[in-house]
Design a protein around this motif. Sequence first.
Motif, PDB file in Angstrom:
ATOM      1  N   TYR A  65      18.238  15.008 -33.849  1.00  0.00           N
ATOM      2  CA  TYR A  65      18.102  16.206 -34.391  1.00  0.00           C
ATOM      3  C   TYR A  65      19.000  17.432 -33.769  1.00  0.00           C
ATOM      4  O   TYR A  65      18.863  18.603 -33.953  1.00  0.00           O
ATOM      5  CB  TYR A  65      16.661  16.627 -33.837  1.00  0.00           C
ATOM      6  CG  TYR A  65      15.684  15.751 -34.722  1.00  0.00           C
ATOM      7  CD1 TYR A  65      15.580  15.888 -36.443  1.00  0.00           C
ATOM      8  CD2 TYR A  65      15.020  14.732 -34.228  1.00  0.00           C
ATOM      9  CE1 TYR A  65      14.659  15.162 -36.721  1.00  0.00           C
ATOM     10  CE2 TYR A  65      14.228  13.839 -35.079  1.00  0.00           C
ATOM     11  CZ  TYR A  65      13.899  14.370 -36.354  1.00  0.00           C
ATOM     12  OH  TYR A  65      13.190  13.381 -36.999  1.00  0.00           O
ATOM     13  N   TRP A 124      10.334  22.724 -34.935  1.00  0.00           N
ATOM     14  CA  TRP A 124      10.974  24.013 -35.751  1.00  0.00           C
ATOM     15  C   TRP A 124      10.592  25.253 -35.122  1.00  0.00           C
ATOM     16  O   TRP A 124      11.170  26.358 -35.135  1.00  0.00           O
ATOM     17  CB  TRP A 124      10.228  23.687 -37.240  1.00  0.00           C
ATOM     18  CG  TRP A 124      10.840  24.767 -38.399  1.00  0.00           C
ATOM     19  CD1 TRP A 124      10.312  25.928 -38.771  1.00  0.00           C
ATOM     20  CD2 TRP A 124      12.178  24.605 -39.076  1.00  0.00           C
ATOM     21  NE1 TRP A 124      11.173  26.601 -39.528  1.00  0.00           N
ATOM     22  CE2 TRP A 124      12.326  25.771 -39.815  1.00  0.00           C
ATOM     23  CE3 TRP A 124      12.992  23.798 -39.025  1.00  0.00           C
ATOM     24  CZ2 TRP A 124      13.272  25.848 -40.569  1.00  0.00           C
ATOM     25  CZ3 TRP A 124      14.279  23.856 -39.745  1.00  0.00           C
ATOM     26  CH2 TRP A 124      14.434  25.004 -40.500  1.00  0.00           C
ATOM     27  N   ASN A 129      16.464  26.688 -37.558  1.00  0.00           N
ATOM     28  CA  ASN A 129      17.206  25.648 -38.447  1.00  0.00           C
ATOM     29  C   ASN A 129      18.315  25.394 -37.519  1.00  0.00           C
ATOM     30  O   ASN A 129      19.476  25.049 -38.062  1.00  0.00           O
ATOM     31  CB  ASN A 129      17.667  26.594 -39.642  1.00  0.00           C
ATOM     32  CG  ASN A 129      18.221  27.887 -39.355  1.00  0.00           C
ATOM     33  OD1 ASN A 129      18.494  28.245 -37.953  1.00  0.00           O
ATOM     34  ND2 ASN A 129      18.512  28.599 -40.738  1.00  0.00           N
ATOM     35  N   TRP A 134      16.966  18.670 -41.669  1.00  0.00           N
ATOM     36  CA  TRP A 134      16.192  19.683 -42.453  1.00  0.00           C
ATOM     37  C   TRP A 134      16.397  19.943 -43.763  1.00  0.00           C
ATOM     38  O   TRP A 134      17.541  19.847 -44.196  1.00  0.00           O
ATOM     39  CB  TRP A 134      15.741  21.211 -41.626  1.00  0.00           C
ATOM     40  CG  TRP A 134      17.039  21.928 -41.407  1.00  0.00           C
ATOM     41  CD1 TRP A 134      17.529  21.965 -40.110  1.00  0.00           C
ATOM     42  CD2 TRP A 134      17.496  22.758 -42.357  1.00  0.00           C
ATOM     43  NE1 TRP A 134      18.650  22.877 -40.400  1.00  0.00           N
ATOM     44  CE2 TRP A 134      18.649  23.355 -41.663  1.00  0.00           C
ATOM     45  CE3 TRP A 134      17.546  22.808 -43.484  1.00  0.00           C
ATOM     46  CZ2 TRP A 134      19.767  24.259 -42.241  1.00  0.00           C
ATOM     47  CZ3 TRP A 134      18.376  23.909 -44.322  1.00  0.00           C
ATOM     48  CH2 TRP A 134      19.443  24.251 -43.621  1.00  0.00           C
ATOM     49  N   ILE A 170      13.016  16.567 -42.204  1.00  0.00           N
ATOM     50  CA  ILE A 170      11.971  17.630 -42.022  1.00  0.00           C
ATOM     51  C   ILE A 170      12.171  18.483 -43.148  1.00  0.00           C
ATOM     52  O   ILE A 170      13.082  18.909 -43.503  1.00  0.00           O
ATOM     53  CB  ILE A 170      11.958  18.413 -40.532  1.00  0.00           C
ATOM     54  CG1 ILE A 170      11.977  17.602 -39.183  1.00  0.00           C
ATOM     55  CG2 ILE A 170      10.969  19.373 -40.578  1.00  0.00           C
ATOM     56  CD1 ILE A 170      12.422  18.352 -38.170  1.00  0.00           C
ATOM     57  N   VAL A 172      10.932  21.688 -45.106  1.00  0.00           N
ATOM     58  CA  VAL A 172      10.432  23.083 -44.864  1.00  0.00           C
ATOM     59  C   VAL A 172      10.217  23.524 -46.263  1.00  0.00           C
ATOM     60  O   VAL A 172      11.384  23.705 -47.089  1.00  0.00           O
ATOM     61  CB  VAL A 172      11.242  23.578 -43.928  1.00  0.00           C
ATOM     62  CG1 VAL A 172      10.761  24.869 -43.424  1.00  0.00           C
ATOM     63  CG2 VAL A 172      11.477  22.882 -42.807  1.00  0.00           C
ATOM     64  N   VAL A 178       6.997  24.180 -41.844  1.00  0.00           N
ATOM     65  CA  VAL A 178       6.960  22.880 -42.229  1.00  0.00           C
ATOM     66  C   VAL A 178       5.770  22.027 -42.872  1.00  0.00           C
ATOM     67  O   VAL A 178       4.588  22.341 -42.760  1.00  0.00           O
ATOM     68  CB  VAL A 178       7.026  21.919 -40.855  1.00  0.00           C
ATOM     69  CG1 VAL A 178       6.844  20.631 -40.932  1.00  0.00           C
ATOM     70  CG2 VAL A 178       8.199  22.458 -40.027  1.00  0.00           C
ATOM     71  N   THR A 181       7.334  15.277 -43.484  1.00  0.00           N
ATOM     72  CA  THR A 181       8.573  14.662 -42.873  1.00  0.00           C
ATOM     73  C   THR A 181       8.798  13.435 -43.982  1.00  0.00           C
ATOM     74  O   THR A 181       7.954  12.939 -44.517  1.00  0.00           O
ATOM     75  CB  THR A 181       8.500  14.191 -41.548  1.00  0.00           C
ATOM     76  OG1 THR A 181       7.150  13.193 -41.351  1.00  0.00           O
ATOM     77  CG2 THR A 181       7.964  15.191 -40.579  1.00  0.00           C
TER      78      THR A 181
END
Length: 631
Positions: A65, A124, A129, A134, A170, A172, A178, A181
Amino acid sequence: MGRPVFLGKAYINWCEKCNVPLIGDSCAVHGKEGVFRLNITPPGDLRFAFDRDIELIRYVFGEHYGVDAGELFDGKIVLLNKTPGEDDAYEIILDGYVFGWLRFDPLELRWKPGLKVEGAIALWKRFGNSIRKWIIVDDGAIEPILSGSNLLPVGIIEAEPSIRRNDDVILVSEGGEVIATGIAKKDYEGLAAGERGTGVKVRRQKSVNYREGRRATIEDVLRANSIELEKKVDEARRFMRKIATRYSDLPIAVAFSGGKDSLAVLGLALEEFGEEFTVFFNNTGIEFPETLEYVEELRKELEPKGIKFIVANAGDAFWRAIHVFSPPGRDYRWCCKVTKLGPITMAIKENYPEGVLMFVGQRKYESIKRFKQPRVWKNPWVPNETGASPIFHWRALEVWLYIFSRKLRYNPLYEDRLDRIGCFLCPSASLAEIYTLKEEKPELWGKWESELRRWQRRFDMPDEWITYGFWRWKKLSKGEKAIARELGVEIPEERSWEPVKVRISGREEGYTVEFNTVLNKKRLLEVAPILGEVSVEGDVVKAGDVEFLTGTRVAKAPTEEEAVEAYHLLKRAYECVGCGVCVGKCPENALNIDGRSRKIVVDYDLCTHCRECMDVCPLLKIKNPEEGSQL
């Protein structure tokens, strides 16, 4: 990985006010106020995360991530819940919710992360971001996603460019919330271009329970669980007291392995029996050096208090036996008989000929076999031991709480990401554990890998036999066959290694047993009474109804059953590694291990030819040779 233990739905209670896990349904500080239940994946054998575990989480999540997820764990109690899977997998729990998980991929041979919605919300909120992986979803796609639909590329507004197929991602909303997932089914380019087909396989999650909790320490956990923990301790001690009374004719002992579970039992024994018990430690000869150092320190601490400390030492039995058996496997656990059961049987017999009551740190959460085992048992391999487990119903979390509450000194290997302490080359180890061993203890792995390389050449196996851990099976499981197919490598379904081979032929009038080795008269006479009364005429040794023509490769037997027994006797004569399992089994004490040859010899005056020793010999736990089988 075999069938997981399933004890019904699993959960952990959590005190919201203390922000700590609870082993009961109430907190010793706040009662039931603010206590809620968190459902987790069965069997629910939770443990605390050590600093090195957190380091691994930070690394794996950071690599994926692009941010330091470990910031969320600072000053928090973090739990790891081992879950069923192709290899090791752990749910990560903090603040009373499941943050996500770590999973070791048996094909890519690396750890991979995953997030629950709660974990994605936490990341998040902290990083926005600036994290990777994402996808911004069109508002019109949100309701279908929450109703169980997957995400099509047409519903994607924007995606982070590093996304690759099968990445954890993820989802969003356009408003920055969010919503889910999932697993990307296309690379970023395919998602951005709106290619046809599923873009993200969305995970189904019934509810979201994100919360931010206060900082907490292990002292907070101990305080909140103090009442319930002592209830557990009291029950375990009552059990030990009851069993000790039931078997009052047997001396009390504790089997100590150097691991957390046996440490807890040792602590309980000290509380319940004071100094009136013995500690048995089984040195298999393939222990971690740190374990041996730790056990030695403990011995020096206990012996001055009057506690007898006995070491059942297997010496180099494993390294001698491997030339006879070949590498051990999950389905070929000769190593346990040779390095554990044999030495402990002989140690008990030497010190307590009438037997012993052994308190053991076995728990039902560890395996299906242990789950089905009663709390008090007799081990057929160790006939002079009655085993009992006072912590049978404890989870790992409760074991650690007890250890922390009593400030017991535990094996330092637990802080090196080694979840299970035992033989460093155990075939029951997961690939994740093997690769942790390679990283943390390269010199130990190097020693074992050198041995595996010899067997790889002998069996004509590809490098993947070692790299992907196929050596851990004598006969490949369905799962291992599937991995081999996916890798595109050919691994023989079953490996075979028998130094002493035989061909049996004949009919009702008599059977001929032909060996691949010349029969040695001196060695044969050392074990011949096992089959029956022995007589010698020249080079012919007759044991019971079987005639061995020493100096040749042939034996004669009246029946096929006796022909097989002749083969078994010769295997034991030539391949014996001196484990001692049979010595403990013999009801007449007619067997001994010769100090020079380290092989069994039979006392002619005591042996009654009952053949019970044949039933327990690890060498004979293989398929009997069939009539006409080849040398």
